[in-house]
Design a protein around this motif. Sequence first.
Motif, PDB file in Angstrom:
ATOM      1  N   GLU A   1       0.835  -1.085   0.001  1.00  0.00           N
ATOM      2  CA  GLU A   1      -0.132  -0.143   0.072  1.00  0.00           C
ATOM      3  C   GLU A   1       0.951   1.254  -0.060  1.00  0.00           C
ATOM      4  N   LEU A   2       0.108   2.370  -0.130  1.00  0.00           N
ATOM      5  CA  LEU A   2       1.119   3.612  -0.328  1.00  0.00           C
ATOM      6  C   LEU A   2       1.809   3.956   0.892  1.00  0.00           C
ATOM      7  N   GLN A   3       1.197   3.531   2.260  1.00  0.00           N
ATOM      8  CA  GLN A   3       1.880   3.899   3.409  1.00  0.00           C
ATOM      9  C   GLN A   3       2.677   2.765   3.990  1.00  0.00           C
ATOM     10  N   HIS A   4       2.805   1.508   3.200  1.00  0.00           N
ATOM     11  CA  HIS A   4       3.569   0.342   3.543  1.00  0.00           C
ATOM     12  C   HIS A   4       4.048  -0.125   2.103  1.00  0.00           C
ATOM     13  N   PRO A   5       4.911   0.324   1.081  1.00  0.00           N
ATOM     14  CA  PRO A   5       5.339   0.080  -0.010  1.00  0.00           C
ATOM     15  C   PRO A   5       5.877  -1.428  -0.111  1.00  0.00           C
ATOM     16  N   GLY A   6       5.386  -2.369  -0.887  1.00  0.00           N
ATOM     17  CA  GLY A   6       5.659  -3.820  -0.861  1.00  0.00           C
ATOM     18  C   GLY A   6       6.924  -3.785  -1.849  1.00  0.00           C
ATOM     19  N   PRO A   7       7.617  -4.988  -1.758  1.00  0.00           N
ATOM     20  CA  PRO A   7       8.814  -5.378  -2.406  1.00  0.00           C
ATOM     21  C   PRO A   7       8.748  -5.236  -3.848  1.00  0.00           C
TER      22      PRO A   7
ATOM     23  N   GLU B   1      15.638   3.565  -3.392  1.00  0.00           N
ATOM     24  CA  GLU B   1      14.674   2.663  -3.169  1.00  0.00           C
ATOM     25  C   GLU B   1      14.449   2.715  -1.431  1.00  0.00           C
ATOM     26  N   ASN B   2      15.485   2.396  -0.801  1.00  0.00           N
ATOM     27  CA  ASN B   2      15.352   2.612   0.575  1.00  0.00           C
ATOM     28  C   ASN B   2      14.622   3.903   1.113  1.00  0.00           C
ATOM     29  N   ASN B   3      15.156   4.889   0.665  1.00  0.00           N
ATOM     30  CA  ASN B   3      14.692   6.327   1.016  1.00  0.00           C
ATOM     31  C   ASN B   3      13.225   6.476   0.432  1.00  0.00           C
ATOM     32  N   PHE B   4      12.972   6.092  -0.650  1.00  0.00           N
ATOM     33  CA  PHE B   4      11.462   5.967  -1.173  1.00  0.00           C
ATOM     34  C   PHE B   4      10.553   5.337  -0.073  1.00  0.00           C
ATOM     35  N   VAL B   5      10.795   4.050   0.331  1.00  0.00           N
ATOM     36  CA  VAL B   5      10.067   3.100   0.983  1.00  0.00           C
ATOM     37  C   VAL B   5      10.066   4.001   2.442  1.00  0.00           C
ATOM     38  N   ALA B   6      11.172   4.384   2.943  1.00  0.00           N
ATOM     39  CA  ALA B   6      11.280   4.927   4.302  1.00  0.00           C
ATOM     40  C   ALA B   6      10.408   6.436   4.349  1.00  0.00           C
ATOM     41  N   SER B   7      10.255   7.046   3.346  1.00  0.00           N
ATOM     42  CA  SER B   7       9.555   8.294   3.315  1.00  0.00           C
ATOM     43  C   SER B   7       8.150   8.019   2.869  1.00  0.00           C
ATOM     44  N   MET B   8       7.862   6.973   2.108  1.00  0.00           N
ATOM     45  CA  MET B   8       6.413   6.949   2.107  1.00  0.00           C
ATOM     46  C   MET B   8       5.914   6.420   3.478  1.00  0.00           C
ATOM     47  N   THR B   9       6.571   5.616   4.009  1.00  0.00           N
ATOM     48  CA  THR B   9       6.060   5.019   5.394  1.00  0.00           C
ATOM     49  C   THR B   9       6.019   5.986   6.207  1.00  0.00           C
ATOM     50  N   LEU B  10       7.121   7.241   6.435  1.00  0.00           N
ATOM     51  CA  LEU B  10       7.191   8.344   7.228  1.00  0.00           C
ATOM     52  C   LEU B  10       5.969   9.247   7.127  1.00  0.00           C
ATOM     53  N   GLY B  11       5.605   9.389   5.705  1.00  0.00           N
ATOM     54  CA  GLY B  11       4.499  10.386   5.354  1.00  0.00           C
ATOM     55  C   GLY B  11       3.185   9.562   5.158  1.00  0.00           C
ATOM     56  N   ARG B  12       3.133   8.412   5.715  1.00  0.00           N
ATOM     57  CA  ARG B  12       1.893   7.557   5.581  1.00  0.00           C
ATOM     58  C   ARG B  12       1.282   7.753   4.370  1.00  0.00           C
ATOM     59  N   GLY B  13       2.055   7.580   3.250  1.00  0.00           N
ATOM     60  CA  GLY B  13       1.496   7.300   2.067  1.00  0.00           C
ATOM     61  C   GLY B  13       1.042   8.449   1.305  1.00  0.00           C
TER      62      GLY B  13
ATOM     63  N   PHE C   1       7.903  14.237   0.096  1.00  0.00           N
ATOM     64  CA  PHE C   1       8.932  14.496  -0.517  1.00  0.00           C
ATOM     65  C   PHE C   1       9.452  15.705  -0.704  1.00  0.00           C
ATOM     66  N   TRP C   2       8.644  16.822  -0.543  1.00  0.00           N
ATOM     67  CA  TRP C   2       8.931  18.355  -0.748  1.00  0.00           C
ATOM     68  C   TRP C   2       8.342  18.971   0.495  1.00  0.00           C
ATOM     69  N   ALA C   3       8.122  18.172   1.524  1.00  0.00           N
ATOM     70  CA  ALA C   3       7.549  18.874   2.771  1.00  0.00           C
ATOM     71  C   ALA C   3       8.647  19.931   3.290  1.00  0.00           C
ATOM     72  N   SER C   4       9.930  19.548   3.400  1.00  0.00           N
ATOM     73  CA  SER C   4      11.094  20.475   4.317  1.00  0.00           C
ATOM     74  C   SER C   4      11.590  21.211   3.408  1.00  0.00           C
ATOM     75  N   THR C   5      12.237  22.309   3.836  1.00  0.00           N
ATOM     76  CA  THR C   5      13.062  23.179   3.414  1.00  0.00           C
ATOM     77  C   THR C   5      13.914  22.781   2.399  1.00  0.00           C
ATOM     78  N   PRO C   6      15.154  21.742   3.094  1.00  0.00           N
ATOM     79  CA  PRO C   6      16.160  21.312   2.171  1.00  0.00           C
ATOM     80  C   PRO C   6      15.707  20.412   0.916  1.00  0.00           C
ATOM     81  N   SER C   7      14.359  19.712   1.195  1.00  0.00           N
ATOM     82  CA  SER C   7      13.885  19.217   0.013  1.00  0.00           C
ATOM     83  C   SER C   7      13.511  20.135  -1.024  1.00  0.00           C
ATOM     84  N   LYS C   8      12.674  21.068  -0.545  1.00  0.00           N
ATOM     85  CA  LYS C   8      12.211  22.149  -1.565  1.00  0.00           C
ATOM     86  C   LYS C   8      13.585  22.905  -2.359  1.00  0.00           C
ATOM     87  N   VAL C   9      14.491  22.997  -1.483  1.00  0.00           N
ATOM     88  CA  VAL C   9      15.791  23.605  -2.196  1.00  0.00           C
ATOM     89  C   VAL C   9      16.349  22.887  -3.169  1.00  0.00           C
TER      90      VAL C   9
END
Lengths: 181, 568
Positions: free
Chosen positions: A56-62, B450-462, B467-475
């Motif tokens: 899912e978007l909040q938990h992307p799969g492999p 990939e790791n940073n993409f997955v971690a960001s999506m989890t952090l941002g709850r989908g 990806f552009w919320a913080s100032t460094p990202s925007k810059v």
Amino acid sequence: MAHHDTAHEQGTEAMLNDLSEDASAPSRTTLLLMGAVVIGVAVAVFVTARGYGLGELQHPGPGSFPALIAAGMGIMGVLLLAQAAVENPRRRPANTPLIAAGTRRVLFMGAVLTVYVVGLYTVGFTISSVLATLAMTHVLDAKLSWLGRATYSVVLVLIVELVMTAVFSVRFPGGLVGIFL
Amino acid sequence: MSPIDGLLLGLEVAFQPQNLLAAFIGVLVGTVVGVLPGLGPTAGAAILFPITLTMDPVAGVILIAGIYYGTMYGGSTTAILLNIPGESSAIVSTFEGYPMARQGRGGPALATVALGSFFTGTLTVILVTFFTPEVARFGLMFGPPEYFALTFGGLLLLARVMGGSLVGGLLPMLVGLLLGTIGGDPTSGIMRFTFGEVELTRGISLVPVAIGLFGVAELLRITYASSRGAEAMATPPKVGRIMPSRDDLRRSLGPWARGGILGFVFGLLPGPSGTLSTFVSYRVEKSLSKRKHMFGKGAIEGLSGPEAANNAAATSSVIPILAFGIPFSSTLALMLAALIAQGVQPGPQIAVTHPEIFWGVIASMYIGNVMCLVLNLPLVRIWVKLLQVPTQLLFPAVMILAAYGAYAASGIMIDLVILVGLGFVGYLFGKIGFQIAPLLVGVILGPMVENNFVASMTLGRGDFGIFWASTPSKVMWGMVIVIILLAAVARRFNMAAAGVAPAHTSDGAVTVNGQDDSGDRAVNDEDDETVAVSATRQPQSDGDPGDVSPPGNRPLEDSPPPPGEDSR
């Protein structure tokens, strides 16, 4: 210096003959072919990635990241096809060979390298490397006699194998032949 | 740790015998690779890459850095003496260097290059010493979304800024990212794209990828063009006396300083910054010179400025590697790969976690510059002799070395299949003007993206807004967009930075308007001059380079944009 200049002129002529076959801009056929291959690969990657689980978007799969890459590749494939559609077909000038000299050399070299890899699996490193070196010097038309090329091939491979074995402490496989030795 | 303390630590590390030896071997091999036409720095570094695995990480990276610098010097040697730029960044050196050599001033031209590169290289190293820790400190504030912006944004820049078509840059990048997903998924452990091959479960090895894409592909290009250029090497040119006159040195001081600053700034940007900086520096020197009429006839300012810029760009381009772990060119990607292969993850933390590597590499640049100077001036005549080595015998030797090296690095047979397979891919991509550097960098950065993409999506709850919320990202995203737009505009208007830059199919292979390495190079000047440099045909006159376009060359404004450019 005069000899140098004459050599340059001859070199220029040979170079100009080769340039016509060296177009970097892909032709319409190449674009069509590439577009089709890229779309095919994209579909295959997407289907395989789905099998890994998209999540899912909040938990992307492999499979999520490969699926995104596949989507990107699909777009690239469509763009290649679109480029092919607007590209004018190229006409081959009369009296030019179907396969140009440089391309022929690359095809031969490709065949040599392919056989070399197969040889590495089957007859091992030493024998296949010597044969591949010999074949490569032939394709490149090295200014040596057959005996000279053979000697060069054997000496080169032995030196490389000796140095690599010493540096990496690795035993290079003898292939199927090695099993019997 | 202050920069001074760090530098002292670095010098202590760099002066260790094994590191000195690594720097010496790197510079020596790099110079040889640079002198030999056809083999670029990436191909040279790729073929030697497996050897770095037998060394400790510091020595391995110092070796690759040495190759990088050495090729710069070596490339200039052939550019000046034979009108054959061994490297794309040495093309500008042919404009004034070759006329100097024809006037019997090849020695002073080479010495000016060596002295200028040493002078600016050293100055740039000082800037790098103080600049890199600050940049790295900035990077410590980054989380996954910022790292995603940095890695993916950097990749996008690399793919787009290098020139060529949209597809020609992005498709290889995507292929690289895809290859980077092979093996176990970092979070679930599920095997992806291994097709049941146990040897692929650890992921695709970087060694065969690098050697295949840059080594084997380059060799196939040499095979293609093997009939060309050989005649030029039949007679070694005369070098004359080596040391430049006092007047030469006086006239070079300004261009060295200007070129050094230009190169430093360009080196921080992705893409073929070294090459671009040489063209910009040439233009600057020409516009500032009181001897404009001498340009094209052996004006030393037009040689010393671009060479200084090239060396400075080479030095400052290691900042993004050490500070963020982001390579902006293929050779630098190999430097990164050498660290990763040894289990060291470059990035902002490296100055804290591995200060000996961070400062050791910086300090080794000083030593590398000294070694380049010591090697190049006395050995110029030997490098010239080296040009007589027939490529027909060199090619098989390099290929065999590549195959043994690829196997030795991993002990996995499938790496040999990857080596040859990607060699063909690299050749074909180069042939149709696609970029190769984004493919390699994509493989290296893929897992990080990939790791940073997955971690960001989890952090941002989908939520993609993360990806552009913080100032460094925007810059960072803002910079990516601005640079891509600027590059597109520059190409559109055929401006100096993009318009005069030749297209490269790889580090060593230079193409302009679809023409190949060791063939002709044509560049367009602001004043509608067409400067053509030929491997086999020399300028007919010693006058304005505008007269010397050989048949087969077209000015860039008559043609579509260069099909592709590659890395330094």
